[in-house]
Design a protein around this motif. Structure first.
Motif, PDB file in Angstrom:
ATOM      1  N   GLU A   6       0.853  -1.141   0.083  1.00  0.00           N
ATOM      2  CA  GLU A   6      -0.041  -0.013   0.205  1.00  0.00           C
ATOM      3  C   GLU A   6       0.848   1.218   0.029  1.00  0.00           C
ATOM      4  N   SER A   7       2.107   1.278   0.837  1.00  0.00           N
ATOM      5  CA  SER A   7       3.040   2.373   0.817  1.00  0.00           C
ATOM      6  C   SER A   7       3.715   2.645  -0.548  1.00  0.00           C
ATOM      7  N   ALA A   8       4.030   1.507  -1.229  1.00  0.00           N
ATOM      8  CA  ALA A   8       4.563   1.738  -2.482  1.00  0.00           C
ATOM      9  C   ALA A   8       3.701   2.119  -3.494  1.00  0.00           C
ATOM     10  N   VAL A   9       2.333   1.845  -3.553  1.00  0.00           N
ATOM     11  CA  VAL A   9       1.376   2.402  -4.526  1.00  0.00           C
ATOM     12  C   VAL A   9       1.019   3.978  -4.045  1.00  0.00           C
ATOM     13  N   ALA A  10       0.808   4.179  -2.825  1.00  0.00           N
ATOM     14  CA  ALA A  10       0.609   5.379  -2.516  1.00  0.00           C
ATOM     15  C   ALA A  10       1.936   6.469  -2.817  1.00  0.00           C
ATOM     16  N   ILE A  11       2.850   6.065  -2.704  1.00  0.00           N
ATOM     17  CA  ILE A  11       4.227   6.756  -3.138  1.00  0.00           C
ATOM     18  C   ILE A  11       4.162   7.235  -4.415  1.00  0.00           C
ATOM     19  N   ALA A  12       3.915   6.303  -5.224  1.00  0.00           N
ATOM     20  CA  ALA A  12       3.565   6.194  -6.734  1.00  0.00           C
ATOM     21  C   ALA A  12       2.683   7.412  -7.008  1.00  0.00           C
ATOM     22  N   ILE A  13       1.466   7.141  -6.320  1.00  0.00           N
ATOM     23  CA  ILE A  13       0.365   8.397  -6.867  1.00  0.00           C
ATOM     24  C   ILE A  13       0.848   9.794  -6.299  1.00  0.00           C
ATOM     25  N   ILE A  14       1.436   9.725  -5.164  1.00  0.00           N
ATOM     26  CA  ILE A  14       1.968  11.302  -4.650  1.00  0.00           C
ATOM     27  C   ILE A  14       2.952  11.621  -5.627  1.00  0.00           C
ATOM     28  N   ILE A  15       3.970  10.765  -6.097  1.00  0.00           N
ATOM     29  CA  ILE A  15       4.985  11.415  -6.921  1.00  0.00           C
ATOM     30  C   ILE A  15       4.163  11.798  -8.480  1.00  0.00           C
ATOM     31  N   ASN A  16       3.359  10.992  -8.880  1.00  0.00           N
ATOM     32  CA  ASN A  16       2.264  11.468 -10.055  1.00  0.00           C
ATOM     33  C   ASN A  16       1.628  12.845  -9.728  1.00  0.00           C
ATOM     34  N   VAL A  17       1.037  13.006  -8.654  1.00  0.00           N
ATOM     35  CA  VAL A  17       0.429  14.197  -8.436  1.00  0.00           C
ATOM     36  C   VAL A  17       1.153  15.418  -8.362  1.00  0.00           C
ATOM     37  N   TYR A  18       2.537  15.228  -7.913  1.00  0.00           N
ATOM     38  CA  TYR A  18       3.545  16.376  -7.680  1.00  0.00           C
ATOM     39  C   TYR A  18       3.830  16.565  -9.128  1.00  0.00           C
ATOM     40  N   ARG A  19       4.169  15.594  -9.799  1.00  0.00           N
ATOM     41  CA  ARG A  19       4.747  15.893 -11.185  1.00  0.00           C
ATOM     42  C   ARG A  19       3.573  16.654 -11.954  1.00  0.00           C
ATOM     43  N   ASN A  20       2.201  16.444 -11.772  1.00  0.00           N
ATOM     44  CA  ASN A  20       1.301  17.290 -12.583  1.00  0.00           C
ATOM     45  C   ASN A  20       0.798  18.432 -11.995  1.00  0.00           C
ATOM     46  N   PHE A  21       1.098  18.500 -10.725  1.00  0.00           N
ATOM     47  CA  PHE A  21       0.461  19.890 -10.062  1.00  0.00           C
ATOM     48  C   PHE A  21       1.511  20.545  -9.252  1.00  0.00           C
ATOM     49  N   HIS A  22       2.741  20.137  -9.321  1.00  0.00           N
ATOM     50  CA  HIS A  22       4.136  20.600  -8.506  1.00  0.00           C
ATOM     51  C   HIS A  22       3.704  21.202  -7.180  1.00  0.00           C
ATOM     52  N   SER A  23       2.907  20.215  -6.505  1.00  0.00           N
ATOM     53  CA  SER A  23       2.469  20.455  -5.050  1.00  0.00           C
ATOM     54  C   SER A  23       2.085  19.077  -4.695  1.00  0.00           C
ATOM     55  N   ASP A  24       2.393  18.934  -3.183  1.00  0.00           N
ATOM     56  CA  ASP A  24       1.932  17.562  -2.725  1.00  0.00           C
ATOM     57  C   ASP A  24       0.768  18.092  -1.567  1.00  0.00           C
ATOM     58  N   ASN A  25       0.128  19.018  -1.957  1.00  0.00           N
ATOM     59  CA  ASN A  25      -0.935  19.521  -1.027  1.00  0.00           C
ATOM     60  C   ASN A  25      -2.504  18.662  -1.452  1.00  0.00           C
ATOM     61  N   VAL A  26      -2.994  18.586  -0.450  1.00  0.00           N
ATOM     62  CA  VAL A  26      -4.285  17.912  -0.738  1.00  0.00           C
ATOM     63  C   VAL A  26      -5.367  18.946  -1.609  1.00  0.00           C
ATOM     64  N   ASN A  27      -5.135  20.103  -1.287  1.00  0.00           N
ATOM     65  CA  ASN A  27      -5.833  21.098  -2.080  1.00  0.00           C
ATOM     66  C   ASN A  27      -5.722  21.260  -3.434  1.00  0.00           C
ATOM     67  N   SER A  28      -4.529  20.691  -4.072  1.00  0.00           N
ATOM     68  CA  SER A  28      -3.980  20.845  -5.243  1.00  0.00           C
ATOM     69  C   SER A  28      -4.669  19.763  -6.088  1.00  0.00           C
ATOM     70  N   ILE A  29      -5.278  18.779  -5.456  1.00  0.00           N
ATOM     71  CA  ILE A  29      -5.939  17.709  -6.046  1.00  0.00           C
ATOM     72  C   ILE A  29      -7.088  17.852  -6.616  1.00  0.00           C
ATOM     73  N   GLN A  30      -7.839  19.100  -6.062  1.00  0.00           N
ATOM     74  CA  GLN A  30      -9.236  19.407  -6.283  1.00  0.00           C
ATOM     75  C   GLN A  30      -9.268  19.865  -7.854  1.00  0.00           C
ATOM     76  N   ASN A  31      -8.205  20.079  -8.433  1.00  0.00           N
ATOM     77  CA  ASN A  31      -8.101  20.475  -9.909  1.00  0.00           C
ATOM     78  C   ASN A  31      -8.424  19.295 -10.693  1.00  0.00           C
ATOM     79  N   MET A  32      -8.419  18.079 -10.290  1.00  0.00           N
ATOM     80  CA  MET A  32      -8.700  17.002 -11.105  1.00  0.00           C
ATOM     81  C   MET A  32      -9.893  16.774 -11.339  1.00  0.00           C
ATOM     82  N   LYS A  33     -10.797  17.695 -10.852  1.00  0.00           N
ATOM     83  CA  LYS A  33     -12.536  17.493 -11.016  1.00  0.00           C
ATOM     84  C   LYS A  33     -12.724  17.640 -12.499  1.00  0.00           C
TER      85      LYS A  33
END
Length: 102
Positions: free
Chosen positions: A74-101
């Motif tokens: 679960e940690s490996a998958v979560a870290i991969a998702i976090i890295i992908n979010v950081y690459r797309n939004f240049h932030s690791d904040n939860v609020n930046s994910i709201q742009n994915m709507k």
């Protein structure tokens, strides 16, 4: 020998620290660490209840090992998702994910 109640207190403390960290943090990595604290509390409970109820059995220990393996995956998958979010939004904040709507 350490009494089983001390393990239960440690497990409850880890659980509440993990829940508090998950609710109060906005950083994805900190939230992942909080989830891992909760899973570690569950592992301690598995081992402590095994020692309390069936001292000769190993079912709780095997469940703990299985849970550790699942949490590592679960940690490996979560870290991969976090890295992908950081690459797309240049932030690791939860609020930046709201742009994915949509």
């Amino acid at each position: 020998m350490v009494p089983v109640e001390c393990y239960f207190v440690l497990s409850a403390l880890l659980f509440f620290i993990g829940v508090f960290g998950f609710v109060t943090r906005r950083n994805l990595v900190a939230m992942l660490i909080s989830i891992e604290l909760v899973l570690n509390a569950v592992d301690i409970n598995f081992a402590a209840f095994n020692r309390l109820l069936w001292p000769e059995g190993m079912e709780g220990m095997f469940m703990t090992l299985f849970s550790i393996g699942v949490s590592a995956a679960e940690s490996a998958v979560a870290i991969a998702i976090i890295i992908n979010v950081y690459r797309n939004f240049h932030s690791d904040n939860v609020n930046s994910i709201q742009n994915m709507k949509w």
